[in-house]
Design a protein around this motif. Structure first.
Motif, PDB file in Angstrom:
ATOM      1  N   LEU A  92      30.681 -25.572  -8.174  1.00 31.26           N
ATOM      2  CA  LEU A  92      29.476 -26.310  -8.143  1.00 31.26           C
ATOM      3  C   LEU A  92      29.365 -26.571  -6.270  1.00 31.26           C
ATOM      4  O   LEU A  92      28.365 -26.462  -5.825  1.00 31.26           O
ATOM      5  N   MET A 137      26.649 -34.920  -7.349  1.00 27.17           N
ATOM      6  CA  MET A 137      27.938 -34.966  -6.936  1.00 27.17           C
ATOM      7  C   MET A 137      28.085 -35.984  -5.756  1.00 27.17           C
ATOM      8  O   MET A 137      29.256 -36.688  -5.678  1.00 27.17           O
ATOM      9  N   ARG A 178      35.835 -34.014   1.879  1.00 28.65           N
ATOM     10  CA  ARG A 178      34.779 -33.858   0.768  1.00 28.65           C
ATOM     11  C   ARG A 178      33.854 -35.262   1.009  1.00 28.65           C
ATOM     12  O   ARG A 178      34.352 -36.232   1.018  1.00 28.65           O
ATOM     13  N   GLU A 202      28.448 -38.640  -9.429  1.00 29.80           N
ATOM     14  CA  GLU A 202      28.139 -38.906 -10.975  1.00 29.80           C
ATOM     15  C   GLU A 202      28.173 -37.645 -11.464  1.00 29.80           C
ATOM     16  O   GLU A 202      28.307 -36.636 -10.820  1.00 29.80           O
ATOM     17  N   GLY A 218      34.525 -27.948 -10.359  1.00 30.92           N
ATOM     18  CA  GLY A 218      34.104 -28.564  -8.863  1.00 30.92           C
ATOM     19  C   GLY A 218      33.971 -27.807  -7.912  1.00 30.92           C
ATOM     20  O   GLY A 218      32.969 -27.473  -7.137  1.00 30.92           O
ATOM     21  N   PHE A 273      36.907 -29.050 -16.558  1.00 33.94           N
ATOM     22  CA  PHE A 273      35.889 -28.774 -17.527  1.00 33.94           C
ATOM     23  C   PHE A 273      36.819 -28.686 -18.922  1.00 33.94           C
ATOM     24  O   PHE A 273      37.706 -28.228 -18.637  1.00 33.94           O
TER      25      PHE A 273
HETATM   26  P1  AP5 Z   1      36.012 -32.102  -9.082  1.00 32.95           P
HETATM   27  O1  AP5 Z   1      36.002 -31.157  -7.943  1.00 32.95           O
HETATM   28  O2  AP5 Z   1      36.546 -31.363 -10.467  1.00 32.95           O
HETATM   29  O3  AP5 Z   1      36.454 -33.598  -8.836  1.00 32.95           O
HETATM   30  P2  AP5 Z   1      37.760 -34.190  -9.529  1.00 32.95           P
HETATM   31  O4  AP5 Z   1      37.968 -33.862 -10.773  1.00 32.95           O
HETATM   32  O5  AP5 Z   1      37.228 -35.715  -9.153  1.00 32.95           O
HETATM   33  O6  AP5 Z   1      38.845 -33.706  -8.955  1.00 32.95           O
HETATM   34  P3  AP5 Z   1      39.435 -33.748  -7.630  1.00 32.95           P
HETATM   35  O7  AP5 Z   1      39.229 -32.336  -7.200  1.00 32.95           O
HETATM   36  O8  AP5 Z   1      38.930 -34.901  -6.834  1.00 32.95           O
HETATM   37  O9  AP5 Z   1      41.049 -33.939  -7.663  1.00 32.95           O
HETATM   38  P4  AP5 Z   1      42.186 -33.180  -8.426  1.00 32.95           P
HETATM   39  O10 AP5 Z   1      42.865 -33.914  -9.741  1.00 32.95           O
HETATM   40  O11 AP5 Z   1      41.994 -31.836  -8.501  1.00 32.95           O
HETATM   41  O12 AP5 Z   1      43.251 -33.460  -7.334  1.00 32.95           O
HETATM   42  P5  AP5 Z   1      44.017 -32.557  -6.193  1.00 32.95           P
HETATM   43  O13 AP5 Z   1      44.681 -31.580  -6.716  1.00 32.95           O
HETATM   44  O14 AP5 Z   1      42.665 -31.870  -5.416  1.00 32.95           O
HETATM   45  O15 AP5 Z   1      34.339 -32.505  -9.309  1.00 32.95           O
HETATM   46  C1  AP5 Z   1      33.700 -32.854  -8.247  1.00 32.95           C
HETATM   47  C2  AP5 Z   1      32.378 -33.139  -8.913  1.00 32.95           C
HETATM   48  O16 AP5 Z   1      31.587 -32.205  -9.400  1.00 32.95           O
HETATM   49  C3  AP5 Z   1      32.483 -34.387 -10.142  1.00 32.95           C
HETATM   50  O17 AP5 Z   1      32.398 -35.540  -9.358  1.00 32.95           O
HETATM   51  C4  AP5 Z   1      31.134 -34.052 -10.588  1.00 32.95           C
HETATM   52  O18 AP5 Z   1      30.017 -34.540  -9.868  1.00 32.95           O
HETATM   53  C5  AP5 Z   1      30.959 -32.557 -10.628  1.00 32.95           C
HETATM   54  N1  AP5 Z   1      31.492 -31.810 -11.774  1.00 32.95           N
HETATM   55  C6  AP5 Z   1      32.609 -30.954 -11.970  1.00 32.95           C
HETATM   56  N2  AP5 Z   1      32.840 -30.701 -13.045  1.00 32.95           N
HETATM   57  C7  AP5 Z   1      31.933 -31.254 -13.938  1.00 32.95           C
HETATM   58  C8  AP5 Z   1      31.752 -31.200 -15.411  1.00 32.95           C
HETATM   59  N3  AP5 Z   1      32.454 -30.463 -15.999  1.00 32.95           N
HETATM   60  N4  AP5 Z   1      30.648 -31.813 -15.684  1.00 32.95           N
HETATM   61  C9  AP5 Z   1      29.803 -32.783 -15.013  1.00 32.95           C
HETATM   62  N5  AP5 Z   1      30.100 -32.573 -13.418  1.00 32.95           N
HETATM   63  C10 AP5 Z   1      31.138 -31.987 -12.972  1.00 32.95           C
HETATM   64  O19 AP5 Z   1      44.504 -33.597  -5.342  1.00 32.95           O
HETATM   65  C11 AP5 Z   1      43.896 -34.656  -4.580  1.00 32.95           C
HETATM   66  C12 AP5 Z   1      44.795 -35.048  -3.206  1.00 32.95           C
HETATM   67  O20 AP5 Z   1      45.984 -35.597  -3.720  1.00 32.95           O
HETATM   68  C13 AP5 Z   1      45.094 -33.641  -2.237  1.00 32.95           C
HETATM   69  O21 AP5 Z   1      44.852 -34.257  -1.176  1.00 32.95           O
HETATM   70  C14 AP5 Z   1      46.617 -33.154  -2.666  1.00 32.95           C
HETATM   71  O22 AP5 Z   1      47.200 -32.641  -1.646  1.00 32.95           O
HETATM   72  C15 AP5 Z   1      47.029 -34.773  -2.903  1.00 32.95           C
HETATM   73  N6  AP5 Z   1      47.990 -34.584  -4.126  1.00 32.95           N
HETATM   74  C16 AP5 Z   1      47.979 -33.730  -5.182  1.00 32.95           C
HETATM   75  N7  AP5 Z   1      49.032 -34.082  -6.027  1.00 32.95           N
HETATM   76  C17 AP5 Z   1      50.001 -34.796  -5.248  1.00 32.95           C
HETATM   77  C18 AP5 Z   1      51.231 -35.420  -5.618  1.00 32.95           C
HETATM   78  N8  AP5 Z   1      51.970 -35.155  -6.835  1.00 32.95           N
HETATM   79  N9  AP5 Z   1      51.473 -36.357  -4.691  1.00 32.95           N
HETATM   80  C19 AP5 Z   1      50.950 -36.683  -3.663  1.00 32.95           C
HETATM   81  N10 AP5 Z   1      49.666 -36.069  -3.250  1.00 32.95           N
HETATM   82  C20 AP5 Z   1      49.272 -35.241  -4.231  1.00 32.95           C
END
Ligand code: AP5
Length: 215
Positions: free
Chosen positions: A37, A55, A162, A59, A34, A88
């Protein structure tokens, strides 16, 4: 301790938060597709231009683009001391390709960690997420707020949201996850490397659970 890891889980399940902490603690590589990208989009590269339209709607970017990207990393020395692949693979073809790349390069995947979080918690977390465009630090209202409203603790940059954290896009990302990414769980279960973690406690509680699981 296991150091060759894949992080799986729905959007907002905390993969990025935990990956940053663990990579720092173990001094291993953290590769977030992510983040790669989003940087490509910001820099307007060919990959970025291609990826952006997928993105912004929540999707997945086509498999071949991601597979090419990861293949070059697996073949390099970047991952030699251990790694976390965050985001990934995200489809079964990506998982199968990754296995082939690992086999070819003599790398063994030691664990695929699945972070389990309910849909309503995902929507709540992502509607409160802000990030620093300079150092990528992530914040959350109300669970992890910056010291000064709207400003990064580390470098003073103005925090941003985002575009794909808008609620309708988050709901689509959840659907896409269930249809296209969840089948990977069975793939890794059959490979005997899947480990599930309930990821609804505080970030520190989840981190302690993660450390227990990787030994
Ligand atoms: P990507 O950036 O990977 O998005 P995602 O998987 O949807 O994951 P996020 O970054 O939204 O969440 P996260 O699980 O990392 O949580 P975070 O720690 O940030 O991908 C974005 C896009 O790129 C995809 O939609 C796709 O289009 C494309 N893409 C990427 N990889 C791809 C692939 N392999 N193939 C095809 N397309 C691809 O935490 C989220 C929030 O919650 C933060 O504010 C955090 O502070 C909070 N938080 C975290 N942990 C806790 C907790 N325990 N309690 C309370 N709050 C918490």
């Amino acid at each position: 301790m296991k150091k060759n890891l894949v992080f799986l889980g729905p959007p907002g399940s905390g993969k990025g938060t935990q990956a940053v902490k663990l990579a720092q603690k173990l001094n291993i590589a953290h590769l977030s597709t992510g983040d790669i990208l989003r940087n490509a989009v910001k820099e307007g590269t060919r990959l970025g231009k291609e990826a952006e339209r997928y993105m912004k709607n929540g999707e997945l970017v086509p498999d071949h683009l991601l597979i090419d990207l990861i293949e070059s990393k697996v073949a390099s020395s970047e991952l030699n001391d251990g790694f976390i692949l965050d985001g990934f693979p995200r489809t079964v073809p990506q998982a199968k390709n990754l296995k082939e790349m690992f086999d070819k390069n003599g790398v063994s995947l030691e664990a695929a960690i699945l972070f389990q979080v309910a849909d309503n918690e995902v929507v709540k977390r992502l509607s409160g997420r802000w990030f620093c465009p300079k150092c990528q630090a992530t914040y959350n209202y109300p669970t992890n707020v910056p010291r000064r409203e709207g400003v990064c603790d580390h470098d003073g940059a103005e925090l941003q949201r985002r575009p794909d954290d808008e609620e309708s896009v988050v709901r689509n990302r959840l659907e896409v996850y269930k249809k296209q990414t969840q089948p990977i769980e069975d793939f890794y279960r059959e490979e005997s490397v899947l480990t599930e973690i309930k990821a609804e406690g505080s970030p520190e509680e989840v981190f302690q659970a993660l450390l227990r699981e990787i030994g």
